[in-house]
Design a protein around this motif. Structure first.
Motif, PDB file in Angstrom:
ATOM      1  N   LEU A 165       0.844  -1.192   0.000  1.00  9.91           N
ATOM      2  CA  LEU A 165       0.000   0.000   0.000  1.00  9.91           C
ATOM      3  C   LEU A 165       0.880   1.244   0.000  1.00  9.91           C
ATOM      4  O   LEU A 165       1.827   1.339   0.792  1.00  9.91           O
ATOM      5  CB  LEU A 165      -0.901   0.014   1.243  1.00  9.91           C
ATOM      6  CG  LEU A 165      -1.705   1.294   1.479  1.00  9.91           C
ATOM      7  CD1 LEU A 165      -2.757   1.477   0.385  1.00  9.91           C
ATOM      8  CD2 LEU A 165      -2.356   1.259   2.851  1.00  9.91           C
ATOM      9  N   LYS A 166       0.554   2.181  -0.869  1.00  8.27           N
ATOM     10  CA  LYS A 166       1.254   3.463  -0.913  1.00  8.27           C
ATOM     11  C   LYS A 166       0.198   4.567  -0.918  1.00  8.27           C
ATOM     12  O   LYS A 166      -0.692   4.581  -1.767  1.00  8.27           O
ATOM     13  CB  LYS A 166       2.114   3.563  -2.176  1.00  8.27           C
ATOM     14  CG  LYS A 166       2.875   4.859  -2.292  1.00  8.27           C
ATOM     15  CD  LYS A 166       3.719   4.865  -3.555  1.00  8.27           C
ATOM     16  CE  LYS A 166       4.454   6.170  -3.711  1.00  8.27           C
ATOM     17  NZ  LYS A 166       5.240   6.206  -4.960  1.00  8.27           N
ATOM     18  N   VAL A 167       0.259   5.462   0.059  1.00  8.56           N
ATOM     19  CA  VAL A 167      -0.651   6.600   0.144  1.00  8.56           C
ATOM     20  C   VAL A 167       0.201   7.857   0.133  1.00  8.56           C
ATOM     21  O   VAL A 167       1.184   7.958   0.872  1.00  8.56           O
ATOM     22  CB  VAL A 167      -1.486   6.559   1.447  1.00  8.56           C
ATOM     23  CG1 VAL A 167      -2.391   7.776   1.542  1.00  8.56           C
ATOM     24  CG2 VAL A 167      -2.309   5.280   1.514  1.00  8.56           C
ATOM     25  N   SER A 168      -0.155   8.798  -0.728  1.00  8.76           N
ATOM     26  CA  SER A 168       0.560  10.069  -0.764  1.00  8.76           C
ATOM     27  C   SER A 168      -0.450  11.204  -0.876  1.00  8.76           C
ATOM     28  O   SER A 168      -1.550  11.031  -1.398  1.00  8.76           O
ATOM     29  CB  SER A 168       1.553  10.103  -1.937  1.00  8.76           C
ATOM     30  OG  SER A 168       0.882   9.935  -3.159  1.00  8.76           O
ATOM     31  N   ALA A 169      -0.068  12.356  -0.356  1.00 12.47           N
ATOM     32  CA  ALA A 169      -0.922  13.538  -0.422  1.00 12.47           C
ATOM     33  C   ALA A 169      -0.031  14.744  -0.645  1.00 12.47           C
ATOM     34  O   ALA A 169       1.119  14.775  -0.196  1.00 12.47           O
ATOM     35  CB  ALA A 169      -1.712  13.695   0.873  1.00 12.47           C
ATOM     36  N   GLU A 170      -0.568  15.724  -1.351  1.00 10.64           N
ATOM     37  CA  GLU A 170       0.204  16.938  -1.580  1.00 10.64           C
ATOM     38  C   GLU A 170      -0.717  18.129  -1.803  1.00 10.64           C
ATOM     39  O   GLU A 170      -1.899  17.976  -2.115  1.00 10.64           O
ATOM     40  CB  GLU A 170       1.173  16.776  -2.746  1.00 10.64           C
ATOM     41  CG  GLU A 170       0.540  16.566  -4.090  1.00 10.64           C
ATOM     42  CD  GLU A 170       1.567  16.375  -5.197  1.00 10.64           C
ATOM     43  OE1 GLU A 170       1.677  17.281  -6.031  1.00 10.64           O
ATOM     44  OE2 GLU A 170       2.243  15.329  -5.200  1.00 10.64           O
TER      45      GLU A 170
END
Length: 88
Positions: free
Chosen positions: A54-59
Motif C-alpha cells: 500500500l502506498k498513500v501520498s498527499a500533496e
C-alpha cells in the motif's frame, strides 16, 4: 466481453460519487475479486491475494490539493521459508 490488461477512467465527480467508487473498490478488495469494465473496451479482472503493498501520498500546492492511493501485489505470491536456518 474481451479481456483487457489495462483500465483507465477519469471524470469530474461530486465527492459523494467518488466515495461510492472507493466503497466499491474496498468491497472488491475484501472479496478478492475486482472487476473493472466500460461499455466499449471490455473488462479487467483483478484478484488481490497474499500480502499487498500500500502506498498513500498527499500533496498541496498553491492552487490544488490531491491524494493518491496505490495498491500492488504479486499475481503469484512468493512463498517464504518460515523455518529458521540451522547454524552451528
Amino acid at each position: 466481453m474481451k479481456s483487457k490488461t489495462e483500465f483507465k477512467y477519469e471524470a469530474l465527480l461530486e465527492k459523494d460519487d467518488i466515495q461510492e467508487v472507493l466503497k466499491a473498490l474496498s468491497k472488491g478488495l475484501g472479496k478478492g475479486k475486482m472487476e473493472f469494465s466500460d461499455d466499449k473496451e471490455g473488462e479487467l479482472l483483478l484478484t488481490p491475494k497474499g500480502l499487498l503493498r500500500l502506498k498513500v501520498s498527499a500533496e498541496e500546492d498553491e492552487d490544488t490539493q490531491q491524494f493518491e492511493i496505490k495498491v500492488r501485489w504479486e499475481k503469484r505470491p512468493k512463498t517464504l521459508n518460515r523455518t529458521p536456518p540451522k547454524i552451528r
